[in-house]
Motif scaffolding. Structure first.
Motif, PDB file in Angstrom:
ATOM      1  N   GLU A   1       0.817  -1.207   0.000  1.00  0.00           N
ATOM      2  CA  GLU A   1       0.000   0.000   0.000  1.00  0.00           C
ATOM      3  C   GLU A   1       0.857   1.266   0.000  1.00  0.00           C
ATOM      4  OE1 GLU A   1      -3.342   0.407  -0.377  1.00  0.00           O
ATOM      5  OE2 GLU A   1      -3.280  -1.724  -0.845  1.00  0.00           O
ATOM      6  N   ILE A   2       1.938   1.281   0.774  1.00  0.00           N
ATOM      7  CA  ILE A   2       2.826   2.451   0.769  1.00  0.00           C
ATOM      8  C   ILE A   2       3.570   2.531  -0.564  1.00  0.00           C
ATOM      9  CG2 ILE A   2       4.867   3.511   1.811  1.00  0.00           C
ATOM     10  CD1 ILE A   2       3.921   2.421   4.499  1.00  0.00           C
ATOM     11  N   LYS A   3       4.047   1.409  -1.055  1.00  0.00           N
ATOM     12  CA  LYS A   3       4.828   1.397  -2.294  1.00  0.00           C
ATOM     13  C   LYS A   3       4.037   1.930  -3.480  1.00  0.00           C
ATOM     14  CE  LYS A   3       7.512  -1.672  -5.270  1.00  0.00           C
ATOM     15  NZ  LYS A   3       8.036  -3.037  -5.436  1.00  0.00           N
ATOM     16  N   TYR A   4       2.760   1.558  -3.564  1.00  0.00           N
ATOM     17  CA  TYR A   4       1.973   1.944  -4.731  1.00  0.00           C
ATOM     18  C   TYR A   4       1.023   3.113  -4.474  1.00  0.00           C
ATOM     19  CZ  TYR A   4       3.983  -2.126  -6.855  1.00  0.00           C
ATOM     20  OH  TYR A   4       4.876  -3.035  -7.353  1.00  0.00           O
ATOM     21  N   ALA A   5       1.153   3.775  -3.327  1.00  0.00           N
ATOM     22  CA  ALA A   5       0.368   4.981  -3.059  1.00  0.00           C
ATOM     23  C   ALA A   5       0.972   6.142  -3.848  1.00  0.00           C
ATOM     24  CB  ALA A   5       0.384   5.291  -1.567  1.00  0.00           C
TER      25      ALA A   5
ATOM     26  N   LEU B   1       1.014   7.115   2.094  1.00  0.00           N
ATOM     27  CA  LEU B   1      -0.251   6.469   2.431  1.00  0.00           C
ATOM     28  C   LEU B   1      -1.000   7.338   3.429  1.00  0.00           C
ATOM     29  CD1 LEU B   1      -2.006   3.920   2.086  1.00  0.00           C
ATOM     30  CD2 LEU B   1      -0.793   2.968   4.048  1.00  0.00           C
ATOM     31  N   LEU B   2      -2.116   7.893   2.995  1.00  0.00           N
ATOM     32  CA  LEU B   2      -2.880   8.790   3.861  1.00  0.00           C
ATOM     33  C   LEU B   2      -3.428   8.080   5.092  1.00  0.00           C
ATOM     34  CD1 LEU B   2      -4.826  10.894   1.230  1.00  0.00           C
ATOM     35  CD2 LEU B   2      -3.107  11.706   2.836  1.00  0.00           C
ATOM     36  N   SER B   3      -3.981   6.904   4.908  1.00  0.00           N
ATOM     37  CA  SER B   3      -4.593   6.194   6.017  1.00  0.00           C
ATOM     38  C   SER B   3      -4.441   4.696   5.814  1.00  0.00           C
ATOM     39  CB  SER B   3      -6.074   6.548   6.112  1.00  0.00           C
ATOM     40  OG  SER B   3      -6.702   5.770   7.082  1.00  0.00           O
ATOM     41  N   SER B   4      -4.294   3.979   6.892  1.00  0.00           N
ATOM     42  CA  SER B   4      -4.168   2.521   6.797  1.00  0.00           C
ATOM     43  C   SER B   4      -5.429   1.819   7.289  1.00  0.00           C
ATOM     44  CB  SER B   4      -2.954   2.046   7.600  1.00  0.00           C
ATOM     45  OG  SER B   4      -3.122   2.358   8.957  1.00  0.00           O
ATOM     46  N   THR B   5      -6.506   2.574   7.454  1.00  0.00           N
ATOM     47  CA  THR B   5      -7.728   1.981   7.999  1.00  0.00           C
ATOM     48  C   THR B   5      -8.398   1.023   7.027  1.00  0.00           C
ATOM     49  OG1 THR B   5      -8.969   3.914   7.286  1.00  0.00           O
ATOM     50  CG2 THR B   5      -8.207   3.878   9.569  1.00  0.00           C
ATOM     51  N   ASP B   6      -8.322   1.291   5.731  1.00  0.00           N
ATOM     52  CA  ASP B   6      -8.993   0.416   4.767  1.00  0.00           C
ATOM     53  C   ASP B   6      -8.173  -0.826   4.419  1.00  0.00           C
ATOM     54  OD1 ASP B   6      -7.116   1.982   3.450  1.00  0.00           O
ATOM     55  OD2 ASP B   6      -8.215   1.883   1.539  1.00  0.00           O
TER      56      ASP B   6
ATOM     57  N   GLU C   1      -8.494  -8.441   4.423  1.00  0.00           N
ATOM     58  CA  GLU C   1      -9.074  -9.322   5.435  1.00  0.00           C
ATOM     59  C   GLU C   1      -8.074  -9.619   6.563  1.00  0.00           C
ATOM     60  OE1 GLU C   1     -10.630 -12.721   3.434  1.00  0.00           O
ATOM     61  OE2 GLU C   1     -12.089 -11.540   2.317  1.00  0.00           O
ATOM     62  N   ILE C   2      -7.526  -8.557   7.109  1.00  0.00           N
ATOM     63  CA  ILE C   2      -6.573  -8.626   8.224  1.00  0.00           C
ATOM     64  C   ILE C   2      -7.206  -7.866   9.381  1.00  0.00           C
ATOM     65  CG2 ILE C   2      -4.276  -7.961   9.016  1.00  0.00           C
ATOM     66  CD1 ILE C   2      -3.421  -7.997   6.045  1.00  0.00           C
ATOM     67  N   SER C   3      -7.132  -8.423  10.577  1.00  0.00           N
ATOM     68  CA  SER C   3      -7.732  -7.728  11.714  1.00  0.00           C
ATOM     69  C   SER C   3      -6.990  -6.421  11.983  1.00  0.00           C
ATOM     70  CB  SER C   3      -7.728  -8.617  12.957  1.00  0.00           C
ATOM     71  OG  SER C   3      -6.452  -8.648  13.531  1.00  0.00           O
ATOM     72  N   SER C   4      -7.730  -5.438  12.465  1.00  0.00           N
ATOM     73  CA  SER C   4      -7.119  -4.133  12.725  1.00  0.00           C
ATOM     74  C   SER C   4      -6.093  -4.219  13.851  1.00  0.00           C
ATOM     75  CB  SER C   4      -8.197  -3.107  13.063  1.00  0.00           C
ATOM     76  OG  SER C   4      -8.945  -3.529  14.173  1.00  0.00           O
TER      77      SER C   4
END
Length: 139
Positions: free
Chosen positions: A44-48, A53-58, A64-67
């Motif tokens: 996610e960081i690499k391809y943002a 990466l603005l947010s990692s909530t999604d 399908e990984i628990s928060s």
């Protein structure tokens, strides 16, 4: 078999790294959930946009990984200096908060490699030898 929580610093494993999955096994041995979270955060960081990466909530719902696991892995990556949190006070990123890759870990590993090489080199200086031998008293 007990689950290991430490980083696997095995030279044979490091030589065989050929992808993110191998790197994940080094940072998170014996924990596939943490390995999946590591790869998800990395991708996610690499391809943002601009690797910001603005947010990692999604990420948790997308992969399908628990928060909770995502928070644990993100905290370990931050502590290791692999990623860093950008505050909304930072003008470099347009006063936006988010996550980016950090160079602290790679810089530390390069410095450690230089130190290992220099400490392994014997000198003809008697003061250096005395200093090295005196290290036994401080450990």
């Amino acid at each position: 078999m007990p689950v290991r929580t430490k980083i696997e610093m095995n030279p044979a494993l490091a030589r065989r790294i050929s992808g993110l999955d191998d790197l994940a096994r080094i940072f998170f041995p014996d924990n596939r959930n943490h390995q999946r979270a590591f790869v998800a955060i990395w991708l996610e960081i690499k391809y943002a946009d601009n690797q910001f990466l603005l947010s990692s909530t999604d990420i948790s719902s997308r992969y399908e990984i628990s928060s909770r696991i995502l928070d644990i892995v993100r905290a370990k990556l931050k502590k290791l200096g692999i990623i860093k949190r950008i505050s909304h006070f930072n003008p470099t990123y347009g006063y936006r908060s988010g996550w980016v890759f950090s160079s602290r870990c790679s810089s530390m590993l390069q410095k450690m490699a230089r130190m290992l090489r220099s400490y392994a080199t014997a000198t003809r200086d008697s003061i250096s030898e005395e200093k090295d031998r005196a290290s036994l008293h401080y450990v």
